[in-house]
Design an enzyme around this catalytic site. Structure first.
Site, short mmCIF file in Angstrom:
data_model
loop_
_atom_site.label_atom_id
_atom_site.label_comp_id
_atom_site.label_asym_id
_atom_site.label_seq_id
_atom_site.Cartn_x
_atom_site.Cartn_y
_atom_site.Cartn_z
CB SER A 144 20.44 5.44 7.32
OG SER A 144 21.29 4.95 7.25
CE1 TYR A 157 22.69 10.27 8.01
CE2 TYR A 157 24.04 8.15 8.59
CZ TYR A 157 22.69 9.43 8.12
OH TYR A 157 22.30 8.49 7.07
#
Length: 256
Positions: A144, A157
């Site tokens: 990501s 995260y």
């Protein structure tokens, strides 16, 4: 074995209900992939995903897989590879978590880290080793842009994805010359058509958003080119190059 264009005939999706994973499966089935394994916790959603892919003409099988149980990974995934060669593994599982809640409940933060990083390290090593033994294969790892630089809004995260990204790059170097390709995919904010994906539901809209289908398209192109890193959309490469080098006082003030 892969076809003449470097696309897989057989694939294993770790995270069998992942929207990106299923979009990729649909695209590769349309390109003549014929065997698909969906690995995930048993659920009606997993069964439904398998049934829908079967209507496209593929031989689709499911296997019980839990990212939080790394002690089972070698046995569970070993059984999949024992059924026949797997041309491509897509590591597509992960959780976003709830930043505010997870900061206040450290064990919840640990669960995010264990799922996104520890579970991925275990499964990634098992699959890479199995593909090395069979002499070929591609391991595609969904990272990501959040892992490029930790933001206040989602640093738990983001840090787990940063660890995963670094691991995948190192694994790619370790596999170089063995016949095993490791490709890191770095999507931005993912929405599903006009609807947010499950992972990003509830987040504010962001520039350079993408979709599961766009990520699947980029994965196919990356496989054809034997890319090591894929950004989705491609413009994020330059944007994140700039963001990565911003002074921290300025970075803190950005609406990220």
């Amino acid at each position: 074995m892969k076809d003449a264009f470097g696309l897989p005939r057989s694939l294993l999706i770790l995270g069998g209900t992942s929207e990106i994973g299923l979009a990729t499966a649909r695209r590769l089935i349309a390109r003549r992939a014929r065997t698909v394994w969906l690995a995930g916790r048993p659920s009606p959603a997993l069964d439904t995903a398998a049934d829908r892919l079967r209507t496209l003409g593929a031989d689709v099988r499911t296997v019980d897989f839990d990212a939080l149980d790394p002690g089972s990974h070698e046995e569970v995934l070993g059984k999949v590879f024992a059924e026949g060669a797997i041309d491509m593994v897509l590591l597509a599982f992960g959780v976003l978590g709830d930043q505010a809640h997870d900061e206040a409940e450290p064990l919840a933060a640990v669960r995010v880290a264990q799922t996104n990083y520890t579970g991925a390290v275990s499964a990634g090593l098992v699959c890479a080793g199995a593909m090395q033994t069979q002499g070929h294969g591609s391991l595609v790892v969904l990272s990501s842009v959040a892992g490029e630089r930790a933001r206040r809004a989602d640093f738990i995260y983001g840090s787990s994805k940063a660890g995963l990204d670094a691991f995948a790059q190192g694994l790619g170097d370790a596999m170089y010359g063995t016949g095993v390709q490791v490709m890191v995919v770095r999507p931005g904010f993912v929405r599903s058509g006009s609807v947010r994906s499950r992972t990003t539901a509830g987040w504010p809209e962001t520039p350079l958003a993408t979709t599961p289908e766009a990520v699947a398209t980029a994965i196919e192109l990356g496989l054809r080119r034997r890319s090591e890193t894929v950004w989705v959309p491609g413009a994020l490469r330059m944007v994140m190059a700039a963001v990565r080098h911003l002074p921290r006082p300025l970075f803190r003030r950005l609406p990220l």
